[in-house]
Design a protein around this motif. Structure first.
Motif, PDB file in Angstrom:
ATOM      1  N   LEU A  64       2.003   1.911  -3.452  1.00 24.88           N
ATOM      2  CA  LEU A  64       0.884   2.244  -4.345  1.00 24.88           C
ATOM      3  C   LEU A  64       0.399   3.679  -4.122  1.00 24.88           C
ATOM      4  O   LEU A  64       0.198   4.427  -5.079  1.00 24.88           O
ATOM      5  CB  LEU A  64      -0.291   1.289  -4.088  1.00 24.88           C
ATOM      6  N   VAL A  65       0.207   4.037  -2.855  1.00 23.65           N
ATOM      7  CA  VAL A  65      -0.324   5.377  -2.577  1.00 23.65           C
ATOM      8  C   VAL A  65       0.702   6.439  -2.962  1.00 23.65           C
ATOM      9  O   VAL A  65       0.364   7.458  -3.564  1.00 23.65           O
ATOM     10  CB  VAL A  65      -0.740   5.511  -1.097  1.00 23.65           C
ATOM     11  N   LEU A  77       0.819  -1.224   0.000  1.00 17.15           N
ATOM     12  CA  LEU A  77       0.000   0.000   0.000  1.00 17.15           C
ATOM     13  C   LEU A  77       0.846   1.264   0.000  1.00 17.15           C
ATOM     14  O   LEU A  77       0.495   2.253  -0.630  1.00 17.15           O
ATOM     15  CB  LEU A  77      -0.919   0.019   1.220  1.00 17.15           C
ATOM     16  N   SER A 121       3.485  15.554   5.431  1.00 19.29           N
ATOM     17  CA  SER A 121       3.495  16.546   4.372  1.00 19.29           C
ATOM     18  C   SER A 121       4.539  17.593   4.698  1.00 19.29           C
ATOM     19  O   SER A 121       4.682  17.982   5.856  1.00 19.29           O
ATOM     20  CB  SER A 121       2.132  17.220   4.246  1.00 19.29           C
ATOM     21  N   THR A 136       3.326  18.430   8.544  1.00 19.02           N
ATOM     22  CA  THR A 136       2.019  17.980   9.028  1.00 19.02           C
ATOM     23  C   THR A 136       1.943  16.466   8.982  1.00 19.02           C
ATOM     24  O   THR A 136       2.329  15.859   7.975  1.00 19.02           O
ATOM     25  CB  THR A 136       0.903  18.568   8.138  1.00 19.02           C
ATOM     26  N   LEU A 184      -1.136   3.895   8.511  1.00 14.90           N
ATOM     27  CA  LEU A 184      -0.011   4.501   7.823  1.00 14.90           C
ATOM     28  C   LEU A 184       0.044   5.968   8.225  1.00 14.90           C
ATOM     29  O   LEU A 184      -0.972   6.560   8.567  1.00 14.90           O
ATOM     30  CB  LEU A 184      -0.177   4.398   6.304  1.00 14.90           C
ATOM     31  N   SER A 212      -3.637   7.473   8.717  1.00 12.66           N
ATOM     32  CA  SER A 212      -4.780   6.867   8.050  1.00 12.66           C
ATOM     33  C   SER A 212      -4.521   5.380   7.883  1.00 12.66           C
ATOM     34  O   SER A 212      -3.518   4.982   7.303  1.00 12.66           O
ATOM     35  CB  SER A 212      -4.976   7.535   6.685  1.00 12.66           C
ATOM     36  N   HIS A 213      -5.401   4.563   8.403  1.00 16.75           N
ATOM     37  CA  HIS A 213      -5.328   3.124   8.216  1.00 16.75           C
ATOM     38  C   HIS A 213      -3.963   2.548   8.558  1.00 16.75           C
ATOM     39  O   HIS A 213      -3.407   1.742   7.812  1.00 16.75           O
ATOM     40  CB  HIS A 213      -5.698   2.768   6.780  1.00 16.75           C
ATOM     41  N   VAL A 235      -1.377  19.870  -2.685  1.00 17.44           N
ATOM     42  CA  VAL A 235      -0.979  18.911  -1.661  1.00 17.44           C
ATOM     43  C   VAL A 235       0.486  18.503  -1.803  1.00 17.44           C
ATOM     44  O   VAL A 235       1.003  18.377  -2.898  1.00 17.44           O
ATOM     45  CB  VAL A 235      -1.859  17.659  -1.710  1.00 17.44           C
ATOM     46  N   ALA A 236       1.137  18.367  -0.693  1.00 21.54           N
ATOM     47  CA  ALA A 236       2.566  18.071  -0.710  1.00 21.54           C
ATOM     48  C   ALA A 236       2.847  16.758  -0.026  1.00 21.54           C
ATOM     49  O   ALA A 236       3.899  16.546   0.527  1.00 21.54           O
ATOM     50  CB  ALA A 236       3.317  19.200  -0.014  1.00 21.54           C
ATOM     51  N   ALA A 237       1.876  15.880  -0.024  1.00 21.61           N
ATOM     52  CA  ALA A 237       2.040  14.651   0.745  1.00 21.61           C
ATOM     53  C   ALA A 237       2.721  13.580  -0.073  1.00 21.61           C
ATOM     54  O   ALA A 237       2.095  12.882  -0.843  1.00 21.61           O
ATOM     55  CB  ALA A 237       0.681  14.142   1.194  1.00 21.61           C
ATOM     56  N   VAL A 242      -0.011   9.377  -5.679  1.00 17.50           N
ATOM     57  CA  VAL A 242       0.104  10.815  -5.400  1.00 17.50           C
ATOM     58  C   VAL A 242       1.104  11.455  -6.363  1.00 17.50           C
ATOM     59  O   VAL A 242       0.878  12.528  -6.908  1.00 17.50           O
ATOM     60  CB  VAL A 242       0.538  11.061  -3.939  1.00 17.50           C
ATOM     61  N   THR A 252      -0.400  13.141   9.050  1.00 13.85           N
ATOM     62  CA  THR A 252      -1.744  12.602   8.863  1.00 13.85           C
ATOM     63  C   THR A 252      -1.673  11.101   9.056  1.00 13.85           C
ATOM     64  O   THR A 252      -0.835  10.444   8.442  1.00 13.85           O
ATOM     65  CB  THR A 252      -2.245  12.886   7.429  1.00 13.85           C
ATOM     66  N   PHE A 257       1.395   9.795   7.045  1.00  8.03           N
ATOM     67  CA  PHE A 257       1.879  10.602   5.942  1.00  8.03           C
ATOM     68  C   PHE A 257       2.449  11.884   6.527  1.00  8.03           C
ATOM     69  O   PHE A 257       1.796  12.528   7.334  1.00  8.03           O
ATOM     70  CB  PHE A 257       0.744  11.001   5.002  1.00  8.03           C
TER      71      PHE A 257
END
Lengths: 278, 168
Positions: free
Chosen positions: A25-26, A22, A140, A129, A136, A133-134, A48-50, A30, A131, A138
């Protein structure tokens, strides 16, 4: 059992055998999105800078995701079989440390590099920043966007700090600082320079899209030796889809190059974790 | 900067990527490299249009539509470069019966790209005939025709093999 049901079972069993990474893939998605949107002004997902994505904690490692999905561990932990078997502590991976540089510091730094005497409006910014999610996390990088105006008109611009790669010699990074060929984008004038520390700077001055007549979009890209990427983008309009407000964007080519290659941004990019490579 | 949008996108991407990838693997007949490319393109296109996508009723359905169309478009571009049938896929698949995987993926690879998409949508994604028709821009009649043609073909290729490997 009817053939259709057998087929459904077989498809499910076969599909479940494909284990995605994942994180990769993510990240790739992005990156693909950024590439697709790179000539769109101001914008997409607020610029977005993630790009930095790392696995944390046990959630991803234990394969718990919504929708009955499973995933390989984002951060595999080697285990040794011991005898007699002892209770094994849940593998833990240190949560990433969020570098310190706030939204206010980012904006102040950016404004400090702009020509004195011009006025700044519509300023927005973000520091490092996190974040989650699930399972994982991130991170930024810093970014800022604003409209800079002189006596002629306003120019919308943004700067983002990301880290798409772990080193400069990575196709996914070099792609950003490759000048588009004349056959592809005859409207773009592009200069590519290698700086003293090995970073590569590309300044592109062209139309917002090949079909534009007056909307211009100028960008400076700096790819650092650590795999960091600085993007400074400006247009000759004061707002997205707002029409042209001046003949050309406000910052000159030299100013674009100077601001994008300011050592501060390179230092900040180096603080971002490099994406995992497989 | 709209941090909320960014969070939403990342949450969506991490939640959906696994299912998108598995669908892509079936569409690609087990070619995991192609599947990764398709998911990357899907996520990239979703990213670009995220503001609109996230405002829509069903962002996941949007992404799956993008995926299937990306697959069909890829097949059109590469129609002269089809892999030979019976090709054994590579990749990192684990935890499923290898005989079943090879048998099924080889059978899928014998179908045309559009028939394969119909099978994957109807029997893996569990889409209705109407949904499949809308997604593939076909009439419902055409979906039924393609579906029965594909099933007949799979029956021929798999013979009794499927029940053997599903229920050994």
């Amino acid at each position: 059992m009817p053939f259709e049901d057998e087929l459904t079972d077989a498809l499910r069993s076969t599909a479940d055998g494909f284990q995605p990474d994942l994180t990769s893939l993510v990240n790739a998605g992005v990156r693909d999105g950024r590439r697709r949107s790179r000539r769109r002004t101001l914008g997409v997902v607020g610029g977005v800078a993630a790009l930095a994505l790392v696995g944390i904690g046990g959630a991803a490692a234990s394969g718990v995701l919504t929708g009955g999905q499973t995933t390989r561990s984002a951060a595999p932990v080697a285990r040794t079989v011991t005898r007699p078997p002892a209770p094994v502590a849940k593998p833990t991976v240190a949560a990433p440390v969020l570098p310190k540089f706030t939204a206010a510091q980012t904006l102040a730094a950016f404004e400090g590099m702009l020509p004195k005497g011009d006025t700044v409006t519509q300023a927005q910014s973000q520091g490092f920043t996190l974040t989650k999610s699930h399972g994982l996390a991130f991170i930024s990088g810093p970014m800022a966007s604003l409209v800079l105006a002189d006596g002629i008109g306003g120019s919308a611009m943004f700067i983002t700090v990301t880290r798409p790669a772990g080193k400069l010699d990575d196709p996914s990074l070099l792609d950003y600082v490759a000048c588009p060929g004349h056959a592809v984008r005859p409207d773009i004038t592009c200069t590519r320079t290698r700086l003293a520390d090995g970073s590569v700077l590309a300044v592109m001055q062209g139309l917002e899209s090949p079909h534009s007549s007056t909307e211009k979009d100028w960008t400076a890209w700096l790819a650092t030796k650590d795999g960091g990427l600085i993007e400074l983008d400006e247009t000759n309009s004061a707002q997205e889809k707002g029409g042209v407000s001046r003949p050309e964007p406000i910052l000159t080519k030299a100013q674009l190059a100077s601001i994008a290659s300011d050592p501060l941004w390179r230092t900040l990019a180096a603080k971002l974790p490099a994406p995992r490579v497989r | 900067v709209k941090q909320v949008q960014e969070d939403d996108y990342l949450e969506f991407a991490t939640a959906r990527s696994g299912h998108l990838y598995r669908t892509a693997c079936l569409l690609a007949g087990g070619d995991t490299h192609l599947a990764e490319d398709l998911v990357q393109e899907t996520l990239g296109r979703t990213y670009v249009h995220w503001r609109k996508v996230s405002a829509a009723d069903n962002p996941a359905a949007y992404a799956h539509t993008v995926l299937v169309r990306a697959f069909l478009s890829h097949r059109r571009r590469r129609s002269s470069d089809e892999r030979p049938t019976g090709w054994v896929p590579d990749g990192s698949a684990t935890e499923s019966d290898p005989a079943l995987r090879v048998t099924l993926l080889a059978a899928l690879a014998e179908l045309s790209a559009r028939d394969r998409a119909v099978v994957v949508l109807r029997y893996w994604e569990d889409r209705s005939v109407e949904e499949t028709a809308a997604l593939l821009r076909l009439s419902t009649g055409a979906v039924r025709t393609q579906s029965s043609r594909a099933l007949a073909r799979l029956r021929t290729v798999l013979g009794t093999g499927l029940s053997d490997v599903v229920h050994p």
